[in-house]
Design a protein around this motif. Sequence first.
Motif, PDB file in Angstrom:
ATOM      1  N   ALA A 393       0.815  -1.218   0.000  1.00 29.59           N
ATOM      2  CA  ALA A 393       0.000   0.000   0.000  1.00 29.59           C
ATOM      3  C   ALA A 393       0.845   1.262   0.000  1.00 29.59           C
ATOM      4  O   ALA A 393       0.309   2.355  -0.152  1.00 29.59           O
ATOM      5  CB  ALA A 393      -0.926  -0.009   1.212  1.00 29.59           C
ATOM      6  N   GLN A 426      -5.790   0.371  -3.191  1.00 25.36           N
ATOM      7  CA  GLN A 426      -6.476   0.976  -2.056  1.00 25.36           C
ATOM      8  C   GLN A 426      -6.529  -0.002  -0.896  1.00 25.36           C
ATOM      9  O   GLN A 426      -6.479  -1.210  -1.078  1.00 25.36           O
ATOM     10  CB  GLN A 426      -7.892   1.410  -2.448  1.00 25.36           C
ATOM     11  N   LEU A 427      -6.642   0.572   0.295  1.00 24.41           N
ATOM     12  CA  LEU A 427      -6.477  -0.208   1.509  1.00 24.41           C
ATOM     13  C   LEU A 427      -7.712  -0.069   2.406  1.00 24.41           C
ATOM     14  O   LEU A 427      -8.246   1.024   2.556  1.00 24.41           O
ATOM     15  CB  LEU A 427      -5.230   0.328   2.224  1.00 24.41           C
ATOM     16  N   PHE A 429      -8.829  -0.985   6.391  1.00 24.41           N
ATOM     17  CA  PHE A 429      -8.179  -1.360   7.643  1.00 24.41           C
ATOM     18  C   PHE A 429      -9.052  -2.262   8.508  1.00 24.41           C
ATOM     19  O   PHE A 429     -10.255  -2.385   8.288  1.00 24.41           O
ATOM     20  CB  PHE A 429      -7.823  -0.111   8.442  1.00 24.41           C
TER      21      PHE A 429
ATOM     22  N   GLU B 207      -5.634   5.390  11.575  1.00 23.31           N
ATOM     23  CA  GLU B 207      -5.693   4.766  10.260  1.00 23.31           C
ATOM     24  C   GLU B 207      -6.358   5.647   9.215  1.00 23.31           C
ATOM     25  O   GLU B 207      -6.121   5.465   8.030  1.00 23.31           O
ATOM     26  CB  GLU B 207      -6.379   3.407  10.391  1.00 23.31           C
ATOM     27  N   ALA B 214      -1.891   6.744   2.051  1.00 27.00           N
ATOM     28  CA  ALA B 214      -1.835   5.669   1.065  1.00 27.00           C
ATOM     29  C   ALA B 214      -2.463   6.085  -0.264  1.00 27.00           C
ATOM     30  O   ALA B 214      -2.066   5.600  -1.312  1.00 27.00           O
ATOM     31  CB  ALA B 214      -2.541   4.426   1.603  1.00 27.00           C
ATOM     32  N   ARG B 215      -3.454   7.006  -0.235  1.00 29.57           N
ATOM     33  CA  ARG B 215      -4.019   7.391  -1.512  1.00 29.57           C
ATOM     34  C   ARG B 215      -3.299   8.609  -2.080  1.00 29.57           C
ATOM     35  O   ARG B 215      -3.692   9.170  -3.084  1.00 29.57           O
ATOM     36  CB  ARG B 215      -5.527   7.595  -1.422  1.00 29.57           C
TER      37      ARG B 215
END
Lengths: 618, 321
Positions: A393, A426-427, A429, B207, B214-215
């Motif tokens: 990621a 994309q992640l 969680f 998070e 992350a994006r």
Amino acid sequence: MPHGEPLPLRVVDLRIETTSGVEVVDEITFDVGRGEVLALVGESGSGKTSTALAALGYCRPGLKVVRGEVSVKGTVVSALDEGALRAARGAQVSYVPQDPAAALNPRHRIGALLEESLTVHGVEKADAKARCVELLEQVGLPSTDEFRARYPFELSGGQQQRVLIAMAVGCKPSIVVLDEPTTGLDVTTQARILELLRDLSKDHGLSFLYVTHDLAAVDQLADRVAVMYAGRVVEVGPRERVLREPAHPYTALLLASVPRLTVRRGLAAITGSAAPPGERPTGCFFHNRCTLAEERCTSEFPPTSRVTDGWSVRCWNAGIAKVRQPPAETSAPDTTATTPLLQVRELAASYGRKRQSDQLVVSGVSLDVQRGECVALVGESGSGKSTTARCVAGLHAPVSGTIMLHGEPVAGRAADRARAQTQAIQLVFQNPDRSLNPSSTVAGILQRPLLLFGICGRREVRAVAAQLLERVHLRSRTLDLYPHELSGGEKQRVAIARALAAQPQLLICDEVTSALDVSVQATIVRLFGEFLKDGLSLLFITHNLALVNSIATRTLVMHAGVVKEAGQTAQVIGNPRDPYTRRLVAAAPELGVDAGASPTNSALVGDPAPPAARSTRG
Amino acid sequence: MTSGEMPELDLAPGAASVGAPRAEALEIAPEETQRPARLPAARGFVNGVLGTTTGRVGLVMVLVVVLIAVFGPLVRPHDPSVVVGAPYGPSSGTALLGTEALGRDGLSRFLSGGRLLLLVGLATTTVAYLIGGALGLMMGYARGVFDAAASTVVDIFLSVPPIILALLLVAGLGSGVEIVALAVTAVQIPPIARLVRSFTLAVAATEYVEAAVARGERQGSILWHEVLPNIRIPILADIGIRMSWSIMLFASLSFLGFGQSPPAADWGLMISENRGGLLIQPLPVLVPAVAIAVLAIGTNLVSDAFGRSIGRTQEGSHASR
């Protein structure tokens, strides 16, 4: 059970309300015999913990017992004053909490903690040490002076839980309340703790009230099961009957939503959600989610009816529920493409400043993900599976190795990647409580990626966000709500919608269902099944082997930063070659015998329904 | 009932596999429950401050002093620099609070002396928060070498008592309202940076910030959209306390003679000028001193009520789940 000897625990017609008079649980009646393990099963909010705490004569702040009787060995707990209650707790009733790390005083040594739990209940100081040694041996811990001189943080999670169990059984109480004692533990540790509890109940005649939502663990340990729904016990009976041929439709659906290790199947999802206290419907509380519901169900709560001796159920249509199990959510990946969507080669990662090879938390990890494929990365905590996901990621720069998207290497940090690359990966969680901005409405949360990647203009944002919510099966009304106004499952859907907003090609899911109830997990897994069919690829990180079975095409098993075994899911789980995988598979609690083995007398059909049967549905 | 007639729980695969319309799939969507709308910070402020005794008392205290300071110069009976009687004269019809060291009207000087004080308190805290807050955000978010270096500098400044630091600055740069205001601003920057840094550290580890990283969101955008909204509540509570603190520091510096020059009316200066006649006519000392104290206590009460109301709102919403 011979007459005359009082039962270790007996709960009769218990009702607990909030201080403002809203019903939390009601009409709770059950008992626990000597040497018996009764599992109190239910989803979050079902009232199982409030009920179990009542056995200790305890109510959480804001709640009160208004009716009914809880008696331990014939003594009515609710009639005791605070002093007598304190004496009874620990000696007559004891408690093993969910989080062992939080339950042990970090400033005291293990030996001192154990001895204190004995001496406060009248054991002489001189005898306490000998008894402490005996207890440690009983729970399978070393009883050496060195071990007793350790502090709680010097023990592993499983060892801490064993110490708490030793403290709970130290005074030979009549009943031990276990509150989700294995939830935070790895599967192999969980298996050993369950084994210990079983031995304690069999060898020492200890009685347990086992509060949990984990039906597979229940199947390993319990003698009898009581299923709670919205504050009522809806079914209670012998484990092997209730879990094999459930009489209540809720029990049947709950069982069908549990992923199985030995049966590759999809997960049944229960529509809707349980109503919280104060919003429960009239009639049977389950009627609005039950497809068997008839007029009577909406007006009258069903009375307790007997199925056989010791097995009772509260349903007007008991025993006729039959769940059709959907097929596994796996897809046929697009193998025509020459280069996989994602290729990871010889990935190595470490934490801290020293990038030394002996401190690697991930080393030599290689994996491919094809378009439209779900690849699972399985392992226990500390196996490096999450670090691998974070590297892909772009949240953690690897020490060495390459990550390629469409055959093109990508930079280690997301900030250094091309926009198209960050957009493609994309992640999602694990914990939706921490992954959604609490100060932003759902619309605001979804707007960020939409505007960042230029998916739509500022004016269309609301409409596009509403479409995204629809894709994760949430109403557009949700747009104006804040995260804390949503349930856990809804929050996770919003987190998934935020990832989808970027129109990614690869979705990395890091333990996305482990904070959710099993029925909610089932709905999320079905959602992922839909995405796979749309051509999205998934990298699915989990510790739950059975869950992998319901969704992943291929599976990689990680241990200590290394891939131990990789292959088709059916093969890895059904016929593991690596010793570690074999241990993992053996330790994973499994629900029931193979349903396919006795389909004639089983109400639950474990195998996927044949296509013909499926098409008959309206 | 035979097994063939058994009704079945309709759990066949989802809409996608059987081609059912989306509307049916929507039924999976859970939770119809109507929950009360969230209190935005502004409404939380109103409810928390107006809804509690502490908040109301604090608000009245602050408002009284603010009204005196703002409108005082418009209603004063005399020119504050004109002598109306003998020094330290008693209270009378023409001079309600008596006269002060030079025989000027105590009340008129009191009514004239708060405006600048309040303005300086407001301005210095605002400027200090803009600079210190930005610094703290960057320190807490960037971590690494920048944070280590900036933290060391901040720690050095924090180790010197603020009044001494301010005196040093004033001694070096000369006196005058602008210089004192500058000093009051400067000494507030290190503690603000430290505080905002610690709030930022906690939020930066969440998070939702990682998801933004992350994006590929830009750093400024992450700080503005993800971090700042989540630390604004403790910051708002802190601003109130810090404002009363900077008013007190400014008054102290005026008392010591570094603020406005003597003919001007100023609460801090009044206390200093008139303390010689404390036993003869205490009012010109006591009234401005009490006004500063009331403002400080009131601001603290309001901040406190606000902070608590936010905490209660959040707890309440969690408990309802």
